[in-house]
Design an enzyme around this catalytic site. Structure first.
Site, short mmCIF file in Angstrom:
data_model
loop_
_atom_site.label_atom_id
_atom_site.label_comp_id
_atom_site.label_asym_id
_atom_site.label_seq_id
_atom_site.Cartn_x
_atom_site.Cartn_y
_atom_site.Cartn_z
N TRP A 138 -0.85 15.44 -31.38
CA TRP A 138 -0.62 16.00 -30.04
C TRP A 138 0.61 15.26 -29.53
O TRP A 138 0.56 14.06 -29.26
CB TRP A 138 -1.82 15.74 -29.12
CG TRP A 138 -1.75 16.53 -27.86
CD1 TRP A 138 -2.21 17.81 -27.66
CD2 TRP A 138 -1.23 16.13 -26.58
NE1 TRP A 138 -1.98 18.20 -26.35
CE2 TRP A 138 -1.38 17.20 -25.67
CE3 TRP A 138 -0.63 14.94 -26.12
CZ2 TRP A 138 -0.96 17.12 -24.34
CZ3 TRP A 138 -0.21 14.88 -24.79
CH2 TRP A 138 -0.39 15.96 -23.92
N ASN B 225 -2.57 6.99 -33.35
CA ASN B 225 -3.02 7.78 -32.20
C ASN B 225 -2.91 6.87 -30.97
O ASN B 225 -3.49 5.79 -30.95
CB ASN B 225 -4.47 8.24 -32.37
CG ASN B 225 -5.00 8.85 -31.05
OD1 ASN B 225 -4.25 9.38 -30.27
ND2 ASN B 225 -6.31 8.70 -30.83
N GLY B 226 -2.15 7.30 -29.98
CA GLY B 226 -1.99 6.48 -28.77
C GLY B 226 -0.54 6.46 -28.33
O GLY B 226 0.25 7.32 -28.73
N GLU C 77 -7.43 27.86 -19.29
CA GLU C 77 -7.31 27.05 -20.52
C GLU C 77 -7.09 27.89 -21.77
O GLU C 77 -6.29 27.56 -22.62
CB GLU C 77 -8.60 26.26 -20.74
CG GLU C 77 -8.73 24.99 -19.96
CD GLU C 77 -9.97 24.23 -20.43
OE1 GLU C 77 -9.81 23.31 -21.25
OE2 GLU C 77 -11.07 24.59 -20.01
N GLU D 287 -14.77 25.97 -12.07
CA GLU D 287 -14.95 25.89 -13.52
C GLU D 287 -14.57 27.21 -14.19
O GLU D 287 -13.94 27.24 -15.25
CB GLU D 287 -16.40 25.49 -13.86
CG GLU D 287 -16.75 25.46 -15.33
CD GLU D 287 -15.89 24.57 -16.22
OE1 GLU D 287 -15.99 24.70 -17.45
OE2 GLU D 287 -15.07 23.81 -15.67
N ARG E 101 -8.14 17.70 -31.48
CA ARG E 101 -7.50 16.58 -30.79
C ARG E 101 -5.99 16.76 -30.68
O ARG E 101 -5.31 16.00 -29.98
CB ARG E 101 -7.80 15.26 -31.50
CG ARG E 101 -9.29 14.94 -31.63
CD ARG E 101 -9.51 13.66 -32.38
NE ARG E 101 -8.89 12.57 -31.67
CZ ARG E 101 -9.50 11.89 -30.68
NH1 ARG E 101 -10.71 12.22 -30.33
NH2 ARG E 101 -8.88 10.93 -30.04
N LYS F 57 -8.73 17.97 -27.00
CA LYS F 57 -10.13 17.82 -26.57
C LYS F 57 -10.37 16.56 -25.76
O LYS F 57 -11.05 16.57 -24.73
CB LYS F 57 -11.03 17.82 -27.80
CG LYS F 57 -12.52 17.74 -27.50
CD LYS F 57 -13.01 19.00 -26.85
CE LYS F 57 -14.46 18.97 -26.45
NZ LYS F 57 -14.83 20.08 -25.59
N LYS G 23 -11.66 27.61 -17.05
CA LYS G 23 -11.94 28.17 -18.39
C LYS G 23 -10.95 29.29 -18.72
O LYS G 23 -10.38 29.35 -19.79
CB LYS G 23 -13.39 28.71 -18.47
CG LYS G 23 -14.43 27.61 -18.57
CD LYS G 23 -14.59 27.01 -19.93
CE LYS G 23 -14.00 25.63 -20.14
NZ LYS G 23 -14.15 24.58 -19.22
N CYS H 164 -4.12 12.27 -30.72
CA CYS H 164 -4.05 12.80 -32.08
C CYS H 164 -5.37 12.55 -32.79
O CYS H 164 -6.26 11.87 -32.28
CB CYS H 164 -2.92 12.10 -32.82
SG CYS H 164 -1.38 12.13 -31.90
N HIS I 127 -8.03 31.21 5.22
CA HIS I 127 -7.07 30.27 5.81
C HIS I 127 -5.79 30.17 4.98
O HIS I 127 -5.08 29.17 5.02
CB HIS I 127 -7.73 28.89 5.95
CG HIS I 127 -8.97 28.92 6.78
ND1 HIS I 127 -8.96 29.07 8.15
CD2 HIS I 127 -10.27 28.90 6.40
CE1 HIS I 127 -10.21 29.09 8.59
NE2 HIS I 127 -11.02 29.00 7.56
C1 AGP Z 1 -12.27 21.23 -20.37
O1 AGP Z 1 -12.53 22.42 -20.99
C2 AGP Z 1 -11.15 20.48 -20.91
N1 AGP Z 1 -11.28 20.21 -22.27
C3 AGP Z 1 -10.79 19.24 -20.10
O2 AGP Z 1 -10.55 19.62 -18.77
C4 AGP Z 1 -11.86 18.14 -20.10
O3 AGP Z 1 -12.95 18.53 -19.34
C5 AGP Z 1 -11.27 16.86 -19.52
O4 AGP Z 1 -10.17 16.48 -20.32
C6 AGP Z 1 -12.30 15.74 -19.47
O5 AGP Z 1 -12.71 15.42 -20.76
P1 AGP Z 1 -14.01 14.51 -20.96
O6 AGP Z 1 -15.19 15.26 -20.42
O7 AGP Z 1 -14.08 14.29 -22.43
O8 AGP Z 1 -13.78 13.22 -20.21
#
Ligand code: AGP
Length: 606
Positions: free
Chosen positions: A74, A100-101, A486, A479, A27, A601, A483, A2, A502
């Site tokens: 979150w 947060n946690g 996501e 990657e 977040r 994030k 993207k 959060c 395969h």
């Molecule tokens: C990537 O677009 C995501 N936000 C997520 O996969 C991210 O890369 C992952 O949570 C790692 O985060 P960090 O680089 O802050 O450790």
């Protein structure tokens, strides 16, 4: 993961709390809420859904007062709804907190409190702490919070107020917390961007710290109440860096910030005149025989490119792991192991715990990290900052290309120091790397944007996508798939192009767009033969080709050209069309690009 904020001072707390939360919404955006004290009581307002729901509600009846706390959620415990939104208060409303946690032992604590007659409104673990503080409260909020936390196990950044005290008490274990020092006012937040509009004087609160804020300033103690000194750091990011700057989305802005971000990553580290690399870390290049790379998500794919570069340029054996597996697989670690954490936020708990596991085994540790003052930068032996600037869009873009560039610098430096690369080869690659900011600008030229947008619109109804790559661009495929998943929620898979036959080749039919990275490379021919296998099954081939490659156009239904460059730096350039394809697809589907569903994030819970 959060976002939490706090404010005490002469100004209108509601405005400052809401402005802070708007910078922390990446977040978590399941609900938002604030509580504001006016000296008589603490008034709370909270709403499920995005921050906009709360601000709309506050427009009708704002909360007066000059100190308060706020939260954007979150959800971990209890579904996203008004009741489970923070702030949480005791039944009489005297004590109000945001958290947060995760409180790991909240169920047993809650059972005890229920037996002692406490009533709970929500399903959350956080509300339990408010009741524990109430039980310990005897007129001193700081002591009550300290007593309550002595019973708590888990991760928390906690900010607490009491109606009878013009004071804010906060504490941190694992979850990030930063304090902003203003002129006659004090701020708290989960992350720096939330406070840049008000101050650049920051204190990074550390594990086991408690902070007491009031109108006279602040005090920091440990969990036993002993005073603790923490440095006030001046952050070189300006408020504008945390604004959208006229772009439709932070992700779009951060894609276009990549030329500048890469210039910052390379700054002072490439020496064209001597054809050499110099790194601002105290690492002894001959103090290890093996490297372990540990990371999550996009950072893991940056690590995947890092493995190729370190093994090819520095000839050091590299093991690569997703952090959530590494921390429990009892990796074989010695004092000749260099464990490298890759992280934008520097707070991802799986990566942090993975590094603690490596440290227990005697490994030396290095962080390739973006966020200044983050937990990893404080715990690891060395930090190679990537200097990408604040990244707010949940889908990582500029941090990815900066992290891969940092790996290129590290591999070149190790190759240079350990003698696995000739002086000429280092000089050649230094020259190639120097061109990166220009190459990325070219990859973002209007005509290329138009091409990618057209391809994205053509296939935006696709149910699935497949991404293929080989060698150092195998990670580029992964990657690209991440993207797209996501932010557009389209199912996408990635494979090493040679692996496709395969099994995954069974997925291919005339409905499946297949993106293949086929830029200039010693494996290009192999890649093209894989493309022909896809075409033979009717797959819709989208080829990423190097400028001037007219020969391979025939193998594709659609082509996205990128500026021609050396194979070793191509994963950085090739990431751009991947980012844009995802961005324009999500845009065409009307998705919230900056706040994709179910994501946050920085992942600070397991
Ligand atoms: C990537 O677009 C995501 N936000 C997520 O996969 C991210 O890369 C992952 O949570 C790692 O985060 P960090 O680089 O802050 O450790």
């Amino acid at each position: 993961m959060c976002g939490i904020v706090g404010y005490i001072g002469p100004n209108n707390a509601q405005d400052i709390l809401i402005s802070g939360l708007s910078k922390l919404e990446y977040r978590g955006y399941d609900s938002a809420g604030i509580a504001v004290g006016d000296g008589a009581c603490i008034a709370t307002r909270k709403k499920a859904g995005k921050l906009a729901n709360l601000t709309a509600d506050l427009e009708h009846s704002p909360l007066p007062g000059t100190f308060g706390i706020g939260h954007t959620r979150w959800a971990t415990h209890g579904p996203p709804n008004d009741t489970n939104s923070h702030p949480h208060a005791t039944e009489n409303g005297d004590i109000v907190l945001v958290h947060n946690g995760i409180i790991e032992n909240y169920l047993e604590l809650k059972e005890g409190l229920l037996e002692r007659g406490h009533q709970f409104r929500s399903d959350t673990d956080s509300e339990v702490v408010a009741h524990l503080i109430e039980e310990a409260y005897a007129g001193n909020l700081e002591e009550a919070v300290r007593a309550a936390l002595a019973k708590v196990r888990g991760a928390y950044a906690l900010v607490v107020t009491h109606k009878d005290h013009r004071e804010i008490v906060a504490a941190r274990t694992v979850s990030p917390l930063v304090m902003g020092v203003g002129e006659g006012e004090m701020f708290l937040a989960s992350d720096v961007p939330a406070l840049l509009n008000y101050t650049r004087q920051m204190v990074f609160i550390q594990d086991g710290d408690m902070v007491i804020l009031n109108d006279d300033g602040y005090r920091i103690t440990d969990m036993q109440g002993h005073p603790v000194q923490r440095e006030v750091e001046t952050i070189d990011w300006d408020a504008e860096a945390a604004e959208k700057g006229g772009y439709d989305a932070y992700m779009q802005k951060e894609i276009f910030e990549q030329p500048q971000a890469l210039s910052n990553t390379l700054l002072g580290r490439l020496h064209d005149d001597q054809g050499s690399v110099e790194l601002d870390i105290e690492l002894d290049p001959n103090s290890f025989d093996r490297i372990h790379i540990v990371a999550c998500g996009t950072a893991y794919y940056a690590g995947m490119v890092g493995k190729y570069l370190l093994e090819q340029l520095a000839r050091v054996p590299v093991e690569l792991d997703v952090a959530s597996e590494y921390r429990y697989r009892e990796p074989v670690v010695t004092d000749r192991t260099l464990a490298i954490a890759v992280s934008q936020s520097g707070e991802t708990i799986d990566t942090l715990e993975g590094m603690r596991e490596a440290m227990r085994g005697g490994a030396q540790t290095l962080g390739i990290i973006n966020a200044k003052g983050s937990s990893m930068t404080r715990e690891l032996d060395h930090t190679l900052y990537v200097h990408a600037g604040p990244e707010i869009g949940v889908a990582s873009t500029k941090a990815y290309t900066s992290m891969v560039s940092a790996f290129l610098l590290l591999a070149l430096w190790l190759g240079q120091q350990r003698g696995t690369l000739s002086k000429e080869e280092v000089a050649r690659l230094v020259h190639e790397a120097r061109a990166l900011p220009r190459l990325i600008s070219e990859a973002l030229s209007d005509d290329r944007l138009g091409r990618v947008r057209a391809v994205a619109q053509k296939y935006h109804q696709a149910r699935d996508y497949l991404f293929l790559g080989r060698g150092v661009n195998n990670p580029t495929a992964y990657e690209g798939a991440l993207k797209l998943k996501e932010i557009s929620y389209i199912h996408a898979e990635a494979y090493a192009a040679g692996e496709m036959k395969h099994g995954p080749i069974a997925l291919i039919d005339e409905h499946l767009p297949v993106v293949v990275v086929a830029t200039e490379s010693r494996l290009l021919e192999k890649t093209i033969s894989n493309v022909q296998e896809v075409r033979a099954r009717g797959g819709r081939v989208i080829l990423i080709l190097s400028d001037g490659d007219t020969e391979n156009v025939q193998h594709a239904e659609d082509v996205l050209y990128v500026p021609r460059c050396d194979e070793m730096i191509s994963p950085i350039v090739n990431a751009v069309p991947m980012q844009l394809l995802a961005y324009y697809t999500a845009e065409t589907l009307g998705k919230d690009v900056d706040k994709p569903r179910n994501l946050a994030k920085s992942v600070t819970v397991e």
